[in-house]
Design a protein around this motif. Structure first.
Motif, PDB file in Angstrom:
ATOM      1  N   ALA A 172       0.889  -1.277  -0.026  1.00 16.01           N
ATOM      2  CA  ALA A 172       0.049   0.144  -0.030  1.00 16.01           C
ATOM      3  C   ALA A 172       0.907   1.281  -0.082  1.00 16.01           C
ATOM      4  N   ASN A 173       1.992   1.208   0.660  1.00 20.53           N
ATOM      5  CA  ASN A 173       2.837   2.490   0.580  1.00 20.53           C
ATOM      6  C   ASN A 173       4.057   2.263  -0.462  1.00 20.53           C
ATOM      7  N   GLY A 174       4.118   1.297  -1.277  1.00 19.75           N
ATOM      8  CA  GLY A 174       5.432   1.122  -1.927  1.00 19.75           C
ATOM      9  C   GLY A 174       6.421   0.412  -1.466  1.00 19.75           C
TER      10      GLY A 174
ATOM     11  N   VAL B  22      -1.395  -0.521  -7.685  1.00 16.50           N
ATOM     12  CA  VAL B  22      -1.692   0.080  -6.317  1.00 16.50           C
ATOM     13  C   VAL B  22      -2.001   1.373  -6.771  1.00 16.50           C
ATOM     14  N   ARG B  23      -3.196   1.755  -6.355  1.00 16.86           N
ATOM     15  CA  ARG B  23      -3.667   3.249  -6.448  1.00 16.86           C
ATOM     16  C   ARG B  23      -3.870   3.920  -4.954  1.00 16.86           C
ATOM     17  N   VAL B  24      -3.373   4.999  -4.661  1.00 21.66           N
ATOM     18  CA  VAL B  24      -3.460   5.958  -3.391  1.00 21.66           C
ATOM     19  C   VAL B  24      -4.228   7.311  -3.938  1.00 21.66           C
ATOM     20  N   ALA B  25      -5.293   7.415  -3.280  1.00 18.68           N
ATOM     21  CA  ALA B  25      -6.054   8.646  -3.427  1.00 18.68           C
ATOM     22  C   ALA B  25      -6.320   8.800  -4.957  1.00 18.68           C
ATOM     23  N   GLY B  26      -6.766   7.631  -5.624  1.00 23.14           N
ATOM     24  CA  GLY B  26      -6.695   7.584  -7.169  1.00 23.14           C
ATOM     25  C   GLY B  26      -5.549   7.686  -8.119  1.00 23.14           C
TER      26      GLY B  26
ATOM     27  N   VAL C 206       5.391  11.192  -0.973  1.00 22.60           N
ATOM     28  CA  VAL C 206       3.915  11.457  -0.990  1.00 22.60           C
ATOM     29  C   VAL C 206       2.792  10.517  -0.530  1.00 22.60           C
ATOM     30  N   VAL C 207       3.142   9.409  -0.998  1.00 18.86           N
ATOM     31  CA  VAL C 207       2.311   8.206  -0.782  1.00 18.86           C
ATOM     32  C   VAL C 207       2.356   8.028   0.978  1.00 18.86           C
TER      33      VAL C 207
ATOM     34  N   PRO D 107      -2.023  10.434   9.002  1.00 21.13           N
ATOM     35  CA  PRO D 107      -2.101   9.630   7.732  1.00 21.13           C
ATOM     36  C   PRO D 107      -3.579   9.692   7.436  1.00 21.13           C
ATOM     37  N   LEU D 108      -3.870   9.755   6.071  1.00 16.30           N
ATOM     38  CA  LEU D 108      -5.341   9.738   5.825  1.00 16.30           C
ATOM     39  C   LEU D 108      -5.625   8.156   5.904  1.00 16.30           C
TER      40      LEU D 108
END
Ligand SMILES: Nc1ncnc2c1ncn2[C@@H]1O[C@H](COP(=O)(O)OP(=O)(O)OP(=O)(O)O)[C@@H](O)[C@H]1O
Ligand SMILES: [Mg+2]
Lengths: 256, 220
Positions: free
Chosen positions: B51-53, B62-66, B78-79, B159-160
């Motif tokens: 999820a965070n690379g 994997v997409r984070v916030a689109g 950023v991620v 974190p979001l």
């Protein structure tokens, strides 16, 4: 080590700037070495014990015990300076005892020499004891960072210090697990188990370093371990006391 | 409903040939409380690490916030401020012998000024109820205390999405409730929480979505 650590965290001057504590200890240490006289060393030991008990409120028993242990060790290792062995029929000068054809001898000069050595080393030890019993390693690392020590060294110290405890813990866990399965029931098994333990520990520390790397990366690691610097307190009168200490040590040397 | 983290048909083989993910897909949306169950070795931790690379899939995306994950340094930075990851073993995460300094590591990396970092450390410590441990050495903490410090270290980055691997194991009932309350607060603020766990009670009682991993795939 655990004991040192406990006192380093729980003493009255834990919050005092490590630069101040380190400064005092360093000055005492340097004077012991430079002035190089048993009287100076003795006085400096007195000062350090006084500061440890009076200022840092460490239990006197602990501070003295640490110093006594070091003193015994030093005495044992200066024995060869104070005493000398020789062969032959003639008695060496000074005091001598004959054991068979061996002479065990000593002289006032040799004793004096040994005393100077012990005093100097013990004076330095007392100064360092004061520092490590009142200052946790994290504060010393913080101080080194302020003194612009290269980041790589700082990071290595941080990681190593932490790793010591983590590895000690896993060492203990593995040993208990082996013990519970009779891994140490006879010398042969004990040997095998220890070998296994050591190799496992290597693998374990390698794996840990990988997982640590991952978790640091997850928190945005940028190549150096940047953390918040601590905030400390300054005791103004401790500086004054330090000045008095320096004066007393120098005076002691001048009067001899 | 915005999707914060999306795993899309991931395949991942560990070096040595273990197939840890075999076409795993999952979506974590804002405001979701998700629990990820699965047997030992089913691939839960591996999925979180994507999820965070930390890991890069051999197939899938994997997409984070689109945004599809950008594996260059800047992209990862950023991620990693959007997706917080708490690890299974706190001893793997706590690198400093000082609790306060360890918690400050994440916020420092965000490039905040020192006062802001101090405020965040205090806030995260208070949230995780480790305020009185800040001056203690890390190695003198119990396992449950370490787990809460590790959590504080990630929360301090705000974190979001918070992905946590087994953080509730080893907590006493009181600390457990407290940590669950922290998760709820994060969700209420529009974040999302994904917990990999073996705690069936939590899945039943707390989760909006229960996902189950089996041999490298996810069933929702
Ligand atoms: N670093 C690694 N190298 C090689 N194989 C690994 C590694 N980490 C995990 N695996 C393998 O990948 C598979 C999935 O592991 P993973 O850790 O994702 O499972 P998990 O669901 O988190 O299990 P647990 O519930 O025990 O934590 C397992 O078969 C495991 O043996
Ligand atoms: Mg796991």
């Amino acid at each position: 080590m655990q004991v040192i650590d406990r006192y380093a965290y729980a003493n009255a001057i834990r919050q005092v700037d490590p630069a101040q504590k380190g400064g005092l200890a360093l000055v005492a240490l340097l004077l012991c070495l430079l002035l190089d006289h048993p009287l100076v060393s003795g006085l400096s030991i007195g000062w350090m014990l006084g500061l440890a008990v009076g200022w840092a409120r460490l239990p006197g028993r602990v501070v003295v015990q640490a110093l006594v242990a070091q003193a015994l060790f030093l005495l044992a290792s200066t024995l060869s300076v104070a005493l000398s062995l020789s062969w032959g029929g003639v008695a060496p000068r000074g005091w001598a005892v004959q054991i068979g054809s061996l002479w065990l001898s000593s002289s006032p000069a040799a004793l004096q020499h040994a005393l100077v050595l012990v005093a100097r080393a013990l004076g330095s030890a007392a100064a360092l004891n004061f520092l490590i019993l009142t200052t946790p390693l994290v504060d010393l690392i913080d101080l080194l960072r302020r003194l612009r020590t290269p980041e790589v060294l700082i990071d290595l110290m941080t990681l190593t210090y932490r790793a010591i405890f983590v590895l000690l813990e896993s060492l203990e866990r593995m040993r208990v697990a082996q013990e519970a399965r009779l891994g140490y029931c006879n010398p042969h098994r004990a040997m095998q188990s220890s070998a296994l333990l050591i190799s496992q520990l290597f693998i374990e520390s390698y794996r840990r370093s990988q997982r640590l790397q991952e978790s640091l990366e997850s928190r945005g690691f940028q190549g150096t371990l940047r953390v918040l610097p601590n905030t400390y307190r300054h005791d103004v009168w401790a500086w004054r006391l330090g000045a008095v200490m320096v004066a007393s040590l120098v005076l002691a040397r001048l009067t001899r | 409903m915005t999707i914060l983290v999306e795993w899309e048909d991931l395949v991942y083989h560990y070096p040595g040939g273990v197939v840890a993910l075999d076409g795993a897909s999952l979506q974590l949306a804002a405001g979701q409380r998700m629990v990820l169950l699965g047997r030992n070795g089913s691939g839960k931790s591996t999925l979180l690490r994507h999820a965070n690379g930390l890991l890069r899939p051999q197939r899938g995306r994997v997409r984070v916030a689109g945004q599809p994950l950008d594996y260059a340094r800047a992209g990862l930075n950023v991620v990693r401020r959007q997706v917080g990851l708490v690890f299974q073993n706190p001893d793997d995460q706590l690198f400093s012998a000082s609790v306060a300094q360890d918690i400050s590591f994440g916020p420092m990396n965000l490039g905040l000024d020192l006062d802001e970092v101090r405020a965040r450390v205090a806030e995260a410590a208070q949230m995780c109820d480790v305020g009185d441990l800040l001056e203690r050495p890390t190695h003198a903490l119990s396992m449950g205390q370490k787990a809460r410090v590790a959590l504080a270290g990630v929360l301090a980055m705000r974190p979001l999405a918070l992905l946590a691997d087994e953080v509730l194991a080893g907590l006493d009932p009181w600390a457990y409730e407290q940590v669950v309350a922290i998760f709820d607060r994060l969700v209420a603020q529009g974040g999302a929480v994904l917990l990999a766990t073996h705690d069936l009670r939590l899945a039943e009682r707390w989760a909006d979505v229960v996902a189950v991993m089996e041999q490298g795939r996810v069933r929702v």
